[in-house]
Write a protein that holds these residues in place. Structure first.
Motif, PDB file in Angstrom:
ATOM      1  N   LEU A 210       0.846  -1.190   0.000  1.00 11.89           N
ATOM      2  CA  LEU A 210       0.000   0.000   0.000  1.00 11.89           C
ATOM      3  C   LEU A 210       0.884   1.243   0.000  1.00 11.89           C
ATOM      4  O   LEU A 210       1.899   1.294   0.710  1.00 11.89           O
ATOM      5  N   LEU A 211       0.508   2.268  -0.769  1.00  9.90           N
ATOM      6  CA  LEU A 211       1.252   3.521  -0.812  1.00  9.90           C
ATOM      7  C   LEU A 211       0.352   4.689  -0.431  1.00  9.90           C
ATOM      8  O   LEU A 211      -0.787   4.793  -0.887  1.00  9.90           O
ATOM      9  N   ASP A 212       0.880   5.585   0.415  1.00  6.80           N
ATOM     10  CA  ASP A 212       0.152   6.796   0.802  1.00  6.80           C
ATOM     11  C   ASP A 212       1.189   7.898   1.015  1.00  6.80           C
ATOM     12  O   ASP A 212       2.394   7.634   1.046  1.00  6.80           O
ATOM     13  N   ASP A 213       0.712   9.143   1.153  1.00  8.11           N
ATOM     14  CA  ASP A 213       1.667  10.228   1.371  1.00  8.11           C
ATOM     15  C   ASP A 213       1.870  10.536   2.854  1.00  8.11           C
ATOM     16  O   ASP A 213       2.983  10.841   3.283  1.00  8.11           O
ATOM     17  N   VAL A 214       0.800  10.453   3.654  1.00  5.54           N
ATOM     18  CA  VAL A 214       0.892  10.756   5.080  1.00  5.54           C
ATOM     19  C   VAL A 214       0.112   9.708   5.868  1.00  5.54           C
ATOM     20  O   VAL A 214      -1.014   9.364   5.502  1.00  5.54           O
ATOM     21  N   VAL A 215       0.701   9.195   6.945  1.00  4.95           N
ATOM     22  CA  VAL A 215      -0.048   8.378   7.884  1.00  4.95           C
ATOM     23  C   VAL A 215      -0.204   9.193   9.161  1.00  4.95           C
ATOM     24  O   VAL A 215       0.775   9.731   9.691  1.00  4.95           O
ATOM     25  N   THR A 216      -1.445   9.317   9.608  1.00  3.06           N
ATOM     26  CA  THR A 216      -1.717  10.105  10.811  1.00  3.06           C
ATOM     27  C   THR A 216      -2.098   9.171  11.962  1.00  3.06           C
ATOM     28  O   THR A 216      -1.293   8.872  12.824  1.00  3.06           O
ATOM     29  N   THR A 217      -3.326   8.666  11.939  1.00  3.71           N
ATOM     30  CA  THR A 217      -3.751   7.727  12.979  1.00  3.71           C
ATOM     31  C   THR A 217      -3.595   6.276  12.542  1.00  3.71           C
ATOM     32  O   THR A 217      -3.624   5.373  13.365  1.00  3.71           O
ATOM     33  N   GLY A 218      -3.463   6.059  11.234  1.00  3.03           N
ATOM     34  CA  GLY A 218      -3.385   4.699  10.713  1.00  3.03           C
ATOM     35  C   GLY A 218      -4.731   4.106  10.362  1.00  3.03           C
ATOM     36  O   GLY A 218      -4.812   2.986   9.862  1.00  3.03           O
ATOM     37  N   ALA A 219      -5.819   4.857  10.602  1.00  2.00           N
ATOM     38  CA  ALA A 219      -7.162   4.325  10.355  1.00  2.00           C
ATOM     39  C   ALA A 219      -7.393   4.032   8.873  1.00  2.00           C
ATOM     40  O   ALA A 219      -8.010   3.019   8.524  1.00  2.00           O
ATOM     41  N   THR A 220      -6.911   4.893   8.001  1.00  2.00           N
ATOM     42  CA  THR A 220      -7.121   4.681   6.565  1.00  2.00           C
ATOM     43  C   THR A 220      -6.396   3.431   6.084  1.00  2.00           C
ATOM     44  O   THR A 220      -6.952   2.607   5.347  1.00  2.00           O
ATOM     45  N   LEU A 221      -5.152   3.264   6.504  1.00  2.00           N
ATOM     46  CA  LEU A 221      -4.402   2.082   6.092  1.00  2.00           C
ATOM     47  C   LEU A 221      -5.016   0.811   6.658  1.00  2.00           C
ATOM     48  O   LEU A 221      -5.049  -0.226   5.991  1.00  2.00           O
ATOM     49  N   SER A 222      -5.529   0.878   7.886  1.00  2.00           N
ATOM     50  CA  SER A 222      -6.192  -0.292   8.477  1.00  2.00           C
ATOM     51  C   SER A 222      -7.433  -0.669   7.686  1.00  2.00           C
ATOM     52  O   SER A 222      -7.690  -1.851   7.427  1.00  2.00           O
ATOM     53  N   ALA A 223      -8.212   0.347   7.291  1.00  2.00           N
ATOM     54  CA  ALA A 223      -9.422   0.088   6.504  1.00  2.00           C
ATOM     55  C   ALA A 223      -9.056  -0.486   5.141  1.00  2.00           C
ATOM     56  O   ALA A 223      -9.735  -1.374   4.614  1.00  2.00           O
ATOM     57  N   ALA A 224      -7.970   0.016   4.549  1.00  2.00           N
ATOM     58  CA  ALA A 224      -7.536  -0.488   3.246  1.00  2.00           C
ATOM     59  C   ALA A 224      -7.079  -1.941   3.357  1.00  2.00           C
ATOM     60  O   ALA A 224      -7.397  -2.773   2.503  1.00  2.00           O
ATOM     61  N   ARG A 225      -6.342  -2.254   4.404  1.00  2.00           N
ATOM     62  CA  ARG A 225      -5.914  -3.641   4.616  1.00  2.00           C
ATOM     63  C   ARG A 225      -7.118  -4.569   4.736  1.00  2.00           C
ATOM     64  O   ARG A 225      -7.150  -5.658   4.142  1.00  2.00           O
ATOM     65  N   ALA A 226      -8.101  -4.140   5.525  1.00  2.00           N
ATOM     66  CA  ALA A 226      -9.280  -4.976   5.753  1.00  2.00           C
ATOM     67  C   ALA A 226     -10.062  -5.190   4.462  1.00  2.00           C
ATOM     68  O   ALA A 226     -10.527  -6.299   4.171  1.00  2.00           O
ATOM     69  N   ALA A 227     -10.216  -4.127   3.671  1.00  2.00           N
ATOM     70  CA  ALA A 227     -10.967  -4.238   2.423  1.00  2.00           C
ATOM     71  C   ALA A 227     -10.266  -5.200   1.456  1.00  2.00           C
ATOM     72  O   ALA A 227     -10.904  -6.060   0.840  1.00  2.00           O
ATOM     73  N   LEU A 228      -8.956  -5.067   1.329  1.00  2.00           N
ATOM     74  CA  LEU A 228      -8.214  -5.940   0.422  1.00  2.00           C
ATOM     75  C   LEU A 228      -8.195  -7.380   0.931  1.00  2.00           C
ATOM     76  O   LEU A 228      -8.319  -8.325   0.141  1.00  2.00           O
ATOM     77  N   ALA A 229      -8.052  -7.556   2.240  1.00  2.00           N
ATOM     78  CA  ALA A 229      -8.076  -8.905   2.804  1.00  2.00           C
ATOM     79  C   ALA A 229      -9.395  -9.591   2.494  1.00  2.00           C
ATOM     80  O   ALA A 229      -9.435 -10.797   2.203  1.00  2.00           O
ATOM     81  N   GLY A 230     -10.491  -8.822   2.532  1.00  2.00           N
ATOM     82  CA  GLY A 230     -11.799  -9.389   2.215  1.00  2.00           C
ATOM     83  C   GLY A 230     -11.901  -9.855   0.781  1.00  2.00           C
ATOM     84  O   GLY A 230     -12.732 -10.710   0.458  1.00  2.00           O
ATOM     85  N   ALA A 231     -11.045  -9.305  -0.087  1.00  2.00           N
ATOM     86  CA  ALA A 231     -11.020  -9.709  -1.500  1.00  2.00           C
ATOM     87  C   ALA A 231      -9.937 -10.749  -1.764  1.00  2.00           C
ATOM     88  O   ALA A 231      -9.671 -11.086  -2.917  1.00  2.00           O
ATOM     89  N   GLY A 232      -9.305 -11.236  -0.688  1.00  2.00           N
ATOM     90  CA  GLY A 232      -8.273 -12.254  -0.854  1.00  2.00           C
ATOM     91  C   GLY A 232      -6.918 -11.715  -1.254  1.00  2.00           C
ATOM     92  O   GLY A 232      -6.082 -12.454  -1.768  1.00  2.00           O
ATOM     93  N   VAL A 233      -6.690 -10.417  -1.010  1.00  2.00           N
ATOM     94  CA  VAL A 233      -5.422  -9.793  -1.382  1.00  2.00           C
ATOM     95  C   VAL A 233      -4.710  -9.345  -0.104  1.00  2.00           C
ATOM     96  O   VAL A 233      -5.117  -8.370   0.523  1.00  2.00           O
ATOM     97  N   PRO A 234      -3.646 -10.032   0.301  1.00  2.00           N
ATOM     98  CA  PRO A 234      -2.940  -9.655   1.530  1.00  2.00           C
ATOM     99  C   PRO A 234      -2.030  -8.446   1.315  1.00  2.00           C
ATOM    100  O   PRO A 234      -1.414  -8.296   0.265  1.00  2.00           O
TER     101      PRO A 234
END
Length: 244
Positions: A210-234
């Protein structure tokens, strides 16, 4: 706009040995950036020095990445402050697209060295940019993170890696600007709105970065991980330019 045909085309090229377009993109983007600097020179977005969008001194804030850890598998190149912050804000909010080159190159230098990242079974590195709100992307003249991911991919390919960009996530309408929100509020803001684009995903089971410009609380990256995991993409790792 990304579509199924283009997704399939890029996925097929990623699987091919040394796809011809990748070296063309690498050379073309760098040539275009150099010509733009000659024809329309800009002041450095970091320090204001005339004649270049990003001088060597300001670019060097990313040259020796701190790899600031922000949770398991999440790293930032440096802190969101000073020159690094000025460059990220200029690229994101002020449409200084000449910064796509140096910022994308900084990400590319770190991707192969992320502790938890790994390429797919065929050796291809898959990059997934975090999406922006549709309204923000329109205001900024397009997805700045997709542009960064593509530059990152072009640079990795020039360095001998097999690489593909998969814009596999989209943010549905209704999400608010996350500035000022805490982690709980950010998570609620994203709930049900960060969705997977099945037509743009790599094959199931393929690890991605995953690529982003700024991580603040990490909530966005956590949501992205969960969404991709649900599609079978680790998600093997998440990399950002800066950490707030």
């Amino acid at each position: 706009m990304w579509n199924r045909g283009r997704a399939a085309h890029e996925a097929a090229e990623a699987a091919a040995a040394v796809p011809a377009w990748r070296s063309w993109v690498s050379r073309g983007e760098r040539l275009g950036s150099a010509l733009a600097d000659l024809v329309l020179p800009e002041d450095c977005a970091g320090c204001g020095r005339a004649g270049t969008v990003c001088c060597a001194e300001c670019r060097s804030v990313f040259d020796t990445p701190e790899l600031v850890a922000r949770g398991a598998g999440t790293h930032a190149l440096t802190r969101y402050r000073g020159t690094a912050r000025a460059l990220v804000v200029a690229h994101k909010e002020h449409r200084r697209r000449g910064l796509t080159g140096p910022l994308g190159d900084a990400l590319a230098a770190a991707v192969p060295h992320l502790p938890t990242a790994r390429p797919g079974p065929d050796g291809t590195w898959w990059l997934v940019p975090v999406p922006s709100r549709p309204s923000a992307a329109r205001r900024r003249g397009g997805s700045h993170l997709l542009a960064l991911a593509r530059r990152c991919a072009a640079t990795l390919h020039a360095d001998g890696h097999s690489v593909a960009v998969a814009p596999a996530l989209r943010l549905a309408a209704g999400a608010r600007d996350a500035v000022g929100l805490d982690r709980t509020q950010r998570a609620a803001n994203l709930a049900g709105r960060l969705r997977v684009r099945e037509d743009a995903c790599p094959p199931r089971g393929t690890p991605v970065v995953l690529l982003d410009d700024v991580v603040t609380t990490g909530a966005t990256l956590s949501a992205a991980r969960a969404a991709l995991a649900g599609a079978g993409v680790p998600v093997g790792a998440a990399l950002t330019l800066t950490a707030a």
